[in-house]
Scaffold this motif. Structure first.
Motif: not given
Ligand SMILES: NC(=O)c1ccc[n+]([C@@H]2O[C@H](COP(=O)([O-])OP(=O)(O)OC[C@H]3O[C@@H](n4cnc5c(N)ncnc54)[C@H](OP(=O)(O)O)[C@@H]3O)[C@@H](O)[C@H]2O)c1
Length: 340
Positions: A16-17, A41, A78, A80-81, A184, A186, A315
């Protein structure tokens, strides 16, 4: 008139963060059919507000036990893969429906994961079961889905623009998808190559030939292994938004009326896709901070080729709002609930 919402779903968000998760949480917080029962998170993080604009939405460090204690009906991942790949099966085994924003369940073939994602799938049967949630191209399957694989941001922009025309695209000629994304895309935890200091006043291509979204685009266009697809992602010095320019050849000359009719057939009942009149091309500023995709096209060379341009907010339609569109369809809410 507002629809009366008679059921409420207990919903949790893991990640969520993050950039996508924070948008998602903000949408779900205003959804009239949602009770947000858990925001999480990474397990290493302390409790933290999901977004500064909503200080009451606080994420807790994730543990499976804490999430199960809240008995969510649906959980959005939401994450990582690799995290989604591990977590989704565990949640499904506990009877929780999952909408995953990562790429962990998007590809139909398990054999593609080691090469494109760097890990082997432990539950390949779930790849057959997962519903690929390009919402406008789903029919009843979302209603009975246990697991939704929310599409990638680049593929969303490309597939929405090209799917209505696949019947007439010449597969012997390259389908060229030239896409530009804000930083964003990434996520929050990216390296210096993605920092604004490196990108400000700059513009560059990256990941050509090895971007993870390439097999997803190929799969979504039903191009098979061999038909030529050229996907060139670029980084824009903006925070959010994707503009994709696609170059296609047709098997026969097309008229603007035929192209318009193909889009009208595909999107007559799609409240979040807007197709512009022939020759009018969409702009990023019109979709950023909206759940919409705008599409425009221009025919060239006597209608034997077209340049098609689509824009989305990575997003939102590329992640969070499409996930909620899928949730709405899954649970029987109006498709645009909490989105418009
Ligand atoms: N950004 C985009 O435009 C976009 C578009 C489509 C799909 N996506 C996909 O959506 C997903 C999230 O992307 P994002 O860009 O939002 O990434 P991000 O900003 O890096 O956020 C990742 C989130 O996952 C949490 N997290 C990481 N490891 C975790 C774990 N082991 N257990 C629980 N929570 C965990 C993080 O928490 P902490 O911050 O506390 O580590 C953070 O809240 C990815 O798979 C990405 O490929 C992203």
């Amino acid at each position: 008139m507002n629809e009366v919402i008679s059921t409420t779903k207990r919903v949790a968000v893991v990640g969520a963060t993050g950039y996508a998760g924070a948008e998602l949480t903000a949408i779900l917080a205003r959804h009239r059919g949602v009770e947000l029962v858990g925001l999480y998170s990474s397990s290493g993080g302390a409790s933290a507000p999901v977004t500064p604009s909503a200080p009451t939405l606080v994420a807790q460090p994730f543990t499976l036990e804490a999430l199960l204690d809240q008995s969510p009906d649906v959980t959005f991942l939401a994450t990582p893969n690799e995290v989604s790949a591990t977590l989704a099966p565990q949640l499904l085994d506990h009877g929780i429906q999952v909408i995953d924003l990562s790429g962990a369940f998007r590809l139909g073939e398990a054999a593609l994961y080691p090469a494109w994602y760097g890990f082997a799938h432990e539950r390949p049967a779930l790849l057959d079961e997962a519903v690929y949630g390009l919402t406008e191209w789903c029919n009843g399957e979302l209603k009975s889905a246990r697991l939704v694989a929310n599409p990638g941001c680049y593929p969303t922009s490309i597939l929405l623009a090209l799917r209505p025309l696949t019947y007439v695209i010449d597969r012997d000629q390259p389908v060229i998808c030239d896409s530009k994304s804000g930083v964003s895309g990434a996520g929050k935890k990216s390296d210096s190559a993605w920092s604004f200091a490196e990108l400000y006043g700059n513009f560059k291509a990256y990941g050509v030939g090895h971007h993870r979204h390439e097999p997803e685009i190929r799969q979504g266009l039903r191009l098979g292994d061999r038909a030529p697809l050229v996907f060139v992602p670029h980084l824009l010095p903006t925070f959010r938004g994707i503009l994709s320019t696609m170059h296609v050849a047709f098997v026969r000359p097309m008229t603007s009326e035929e192209v318009a009719a193909a889009y009208a057939r595909a999107y007559a009942n799609a409240p979040l896709v807007r197709v512009l009149p022939a020759g009018e091309l969409p702009e990023l500023k019109n979709v950023v901070n909206t759940p919409r995709c705008d599409i425009g096209y221009t025919l060239i060379q006597g209608g034997r080729r077209a340049v098609i341009v689509s824009v989305i907010d990575n997003l939102l339609k590329g992640a969070a709002s499409q996930a909620v569109q899928n949730f709405n369809r899954m649970c029987g809410f109006a498709e645009t609930e909490a989105l418009t």
